[in-house]
Design an enzyme around this catalytic site. Structure first.
Site, PDB file in Angstrom:
ATOM      1  N   MET A 136       1.819  -7.623   1.464  1.00 53.81           N
ATOM      2  CA  MET A 136       0.913  -8.669   1.939  1.00 53.81           C
ATOM      3  C   MET A 136       0.238  -8.143   3.197  1.00 53.81           C
ATOM      4  SD  MET A 136       0.321 -11.610   3.949  1.00 53.81           S
ATOM      5  CE  MET A 136      -0.078 -13.333   3.747  1.00 53.81           C
ATOM      6  N   ASN A 137      -1.034  -7.719   3.063  1.00 52.05           N
ATOM      7  CA  ASN A 137      -1.656  -6.881   4.088  1.00 52.05           C
ATOM      8  C   ASN A 137      -2.695  -7.566   4.957  1.00 52.05           C
ATOM      9  OD1 ASN A 137      -0.439  -4.257   4.019  1.00 52.05           O
ATOM     10  ND2 ASN A 137      -1.272  -4.014   1.969  1.00 52.05           N
ATOM     11  N   GLY A 193       2.327  -5.161   5.308  1.00 50.39           N
ATOM     12  CA  GLY A 193       1.853  -4.112   6.198  1.00 50.39           C
ATOM     13  C   GLY A 193       3.038  -3.471   6.902  1.00 50.39           C
ATOM     14  N   GLU A 195      13.519  23.101   3.022  1.00 51.45           N
ATOM     15  CA  GLU A 195      13.464  21.641   3.043  1.00 51.45           C
ATOM     16  C   GLU A 195      14.021  21.060   1.744  1.00 51.45           C
ATOM     17  OE1 GLU A 195       9.629  20.813   5.999  1.00 51.45           O
ATOM     18  OE2 GLU A 195       9.316  21.094   3.845  1.00 51.45           O
ATOM     19  N   ASP A 215      11.959 -11.192   7.538  1.00 51.26           N
ATOM     20  CA  ASP A 215      12.633 -12.414   7.975  1.00 51.26           C
ATOM     21  C   ASP A 215      13.708 -12.804   6.972  1.00 51.26           C
ATOM     22  OD1 ASP A 215      11.383 -14.323   5.910  1.00 51.26           O
ATOM     23  OD2 ASP A 215       9.589 -13.553   6.900  1.00 51.26           O
ATOM     24  N   CYS A 224       7.404  -6.662   1.768  1.00 59.24           N
ATOM     25  CA  CYS A 224       6.558  -5.843   2.642  1.00 59.24           C
ATOM     26  C   CYS A 224       5.388  -6.694   3.098  1.00 59.24           C
ATOM     27  CB  CYS A 224       6.057  -4.603   1.892  1.00 59.24           C
ATOM     28  SG  CYS A 224       5.023  -3.484   2.886  1.00 59.24           S
TER      29      CYS A 224
END
Length: 652
Positions: free
Chosen positions: A459-460, A508, A594, A514, A506
């Site tokens: 939710m951006n 952003g 790596e 929460d 999520c």
């Protein structure tokens, strides 16, 4: 935790703290303070005033000039609500809240106290709900407001929990931030006046988290008194701490009062979302452990609440929008070789979505881009031994989309005004049943047609200049709360339809991290900032209220895409293991060294993942106070194992 019904029917708060025997009403003091109003019942006794007495649920209009938990505008335009005790009952088990997330517990784990209060004039009732979970030292609070009168009223402020302290000198611990730097730790004295933490953004927000702690001046991680209040809600909120004229402290947690006005007709009711409270006499670590255990076991739901989460690779920082079916298969091949368990396809798989200006709302797979159906791609990934997940942003709509062209009224836009854009997108009206039905149908259709095991729900943007074409003009004050109820409705439908689905929240990054979201999503993307060193501070602040099993964290590329810092690969892995653990980079560009380290990290995490995600978490140093190194530890609750991590941070 003690309260008392006094001789006038007021419900007074007496005590919350260390175990104590006997009635604590000797803490109440009565004397004529001057300019403090007295209820009519007290006759000429000027020593009795609600402006000084500690209360369980203070309201406007009783002579208390401190912040109220409830403000009601009556049909005659007055702001007055005088609630008096009517009855109470105690039942086994924990109350539930229809349409809202809440802590749950069976009859062996919890008890519920219900206290009925009523205003004798307006017949407005408040049912105060207390859930008691002794195992975690948790008390939850919610309130149901019922209009039993003949006229419509409007609720203009609603908090579910109030704590009044007649003595003590406290610090307020809160968690502030911004996009890509959420939940910074802040500790300041509670001073005269009012300190407010709040969100007006439609979400709980990056800027302030709906959690706060009152701590004694000398309280540390290991010792001292502290009290936590965490709001189980994902929208606008307000938390307040206030030291009054008599050096008493009041703390409130509830809904934001700005742009909020909720009408109740005769017989209607309104439920204030839940606040979770806990107390520790042994410092902040125990306080956090109480919350962590409660949220892991009695707030998170479904298969994944007590399962170690799969190690995944997310395609975003590997390819952004520029992926193809072939590039995803290459990413999957490298992931499988390392022992990664899931591939997640991020933004760009639907509609004409090749940048962030288009197609939100058009949740149809772009098979031309993939070169096959979603199901065919997933079967190829599954054949490599991995699960598959997708990113989605259901609450948003692009103006350049088929959905907007068909339903422009579904966007939250004020009539006669140009829309306020953010990230080139608008917000769907989640208060509308036709919108929530559409989203539920589209999401379920996508999951059903392919073997999707994971969804990252993003939710951006924030809500602003919002107007619902479905709500009457005089009911727009309901909109932001009804939006959240619509969100919960869709989340509930999806999780009930697909109980095996792993849902990650999520906004952003950490803009909606929460307790309300944890009811549906056992993990949340902690921040869009994937820099390992800055994540230490973000994850440190998050750990005070939320279990580390809920913290989604990844190893990202270096130089980091947000701040260009170069951090050793080993360090990035250690920092990401502080959460659910995964990778977000082009695996094909990793060096042989790596790749070797990544294989070792994955093997180590698989061996100790249960400790990292469900062990007790200890903050041994603060990255806000010690700029040289950060240390934390996980310990199994049975004492069988522990793991300490030390990260040198002199590079920032």
């Amino acid at each position: 935790y003690q309260m008392q019904i006094d001789r006038y029917g007021f419900l007074l708060h007496l005590y919350y703290g260390r175990y104590a025997e006997g009635c604590m009403d000797y803490l109440l003091t009565y004397y004529d303070r001057g300019f403090s109003a007295n209820p009519y019942d007290a006759d000429h006794d000027r020593s009795y005033s609600m402006d000084a007495l500690p209360q369980e649920f203070p309201t406007s209009g009783t002579g208390d000039f401190r912040s109220p938990a409830l403000t009601i505008k009556n049909s005659d335009g007055t702001y007055s609500c005088d609630l008096r005790y009517q009855s109470h009952r105690i039942t086994k088990g924990k109350y539930g809240l229809p349409g809202l997330p809440a802590v749950y517990a069976d009859e062996e784990e919890a008890e519920t106290l219900e206290i009925l209060m009523e205003d004798a004039v307006t017949k407005v009732q408040a049912v105060l709900l207390y859930g008691v979970l002794p195992k975690y030292d948790i008390i939850t609070r919610s309130v149901r407001i019922i209009n039993q009168g003949e006229d419509t009223i409007h609720i203009s402020k609603a908090a579910s929990a109030c704590l009044d302290f007649v003595s003590g000198d406290y610090d307020l611990i809160s968690f502030y931030g911004r996009h890509a730097m959420e939940r910074n730790f802040q500790r300041v004295p509670v001073s005269h006046g009012k300190q407010i933490l709040r969100s007006r953004r439609g979400t709980s927000s990056h800027q302030y988290n709906p959690a706060m702690i009152l701590a004694g001046k000398d309280t540390t991680e290991e010792a001292g008194d502290c009290y936590a209040m965490v709001f189980v809600y994902s929208g606008c909120f307000k938390a307040e701490a206030e030291k009054d004229q008599f050096n008493q402290t009041r703390a409130l947690m509830g809904l934001a009062s700005e742009m909020f006005s909720y009408p109740l007709g005769t017989g209607d009711s309104f439920v204030i979302p839940e606040t979770v409270m806990t107390y520790s006499a042994e410092g902040l670590s125990v306080l956090s452990h109480n919350l962590h255990r409660c949220f892991r076991n009695n707030l998170c739901r479904g298969r994944w609440k007590d399962q170690v989460r799969p190690v995944l690779v997310n395609s975003w920082e590997a390819d952004y929008f520029n992926f193809t079916g072939e590039s995803l298969l290459r990413l999957g091949k490298h992931a499988a070789e390392l022992g990664i368990e899931m591939l997640v396809l991020d933004d760009g798989w639907f509609g004409e979505r090749n940048d962030d200006n288009t197609s939100l709302g058009d949740w149809q797979v772009n098979e031309d881009k993939l070169g096959c159906t979603m199901g065919e791609l997933i079967r190829k990934i599954n054949a490599m031994g991995m699960k598959f997940g997708i990113w989605i942003e259901p609450e948003m709509i692009s103006e350049d989309s088929d959905l907007y062209r068909a339903h422009p009224d579904w966007a939250l836009v004020i009539p006669g005004r140009q829309p306020i854009r953010s990230r080139s997108q608008l917000v769907l009206d989640m208060s509308r049943e036709d919108v929530t039905d559409y989203l539920t149908e589209r999401i379920c259709d996508i999951v059903e047609k392919a073997d999707i095991q994971y969804i990252k729900w993003d939710m951006n943007r924030s809500l602003m200049a919002a107007y619902s074409a479905k709500l009457p003009r005089d009911c727009q004050g309901e909109l932001r709360h009804r939006y959240v109820l619509g969100l919960y409705k869709v989340l509930e439908a999806v999780t009930q339809r697909f109980p095996e689905l792993l849902l990650e929240g999520c906004s952003g990054g950490g803009g909606r991290f929460d307790a309300g979201m944890l009811y549906y999503c056992p993990q949340i993307w902690c921040s869009d900032n994937t820099d390992a060193i800055e994540r230490l501070r973000i994850q440190y602040g998050t750990s005070f209220g939320y279990p580390m099993s809920s913290v989604s964290a990844h190893v990202s590329v270096c130089p980091n895409h947000q701040n260009h810092r170069v951090t050793p690969f080993k360090t990035r892995g250690i920092c990401a293991m502080q959460g659910t653990f995964g990778y977000e980079l082009d695996l094909s560009k990793m060096t042989d060294e790596e790749k070797k380290m990544a294989g070792e990290q994955i093997a180590f995490f698989k061996e100790h993942g249960r400790l990292f995600q469900f062990g007790d978490y200890y903050r041994l140093t603060s990255p806000f106070e010690n700029r040289d190194y950060t240390v934390w530890e996980y310990a199994a609750q049975d004492g069988s194992e522990a793991c300490m991590s030390v990260v040198y941070t002199d590079m920032y």
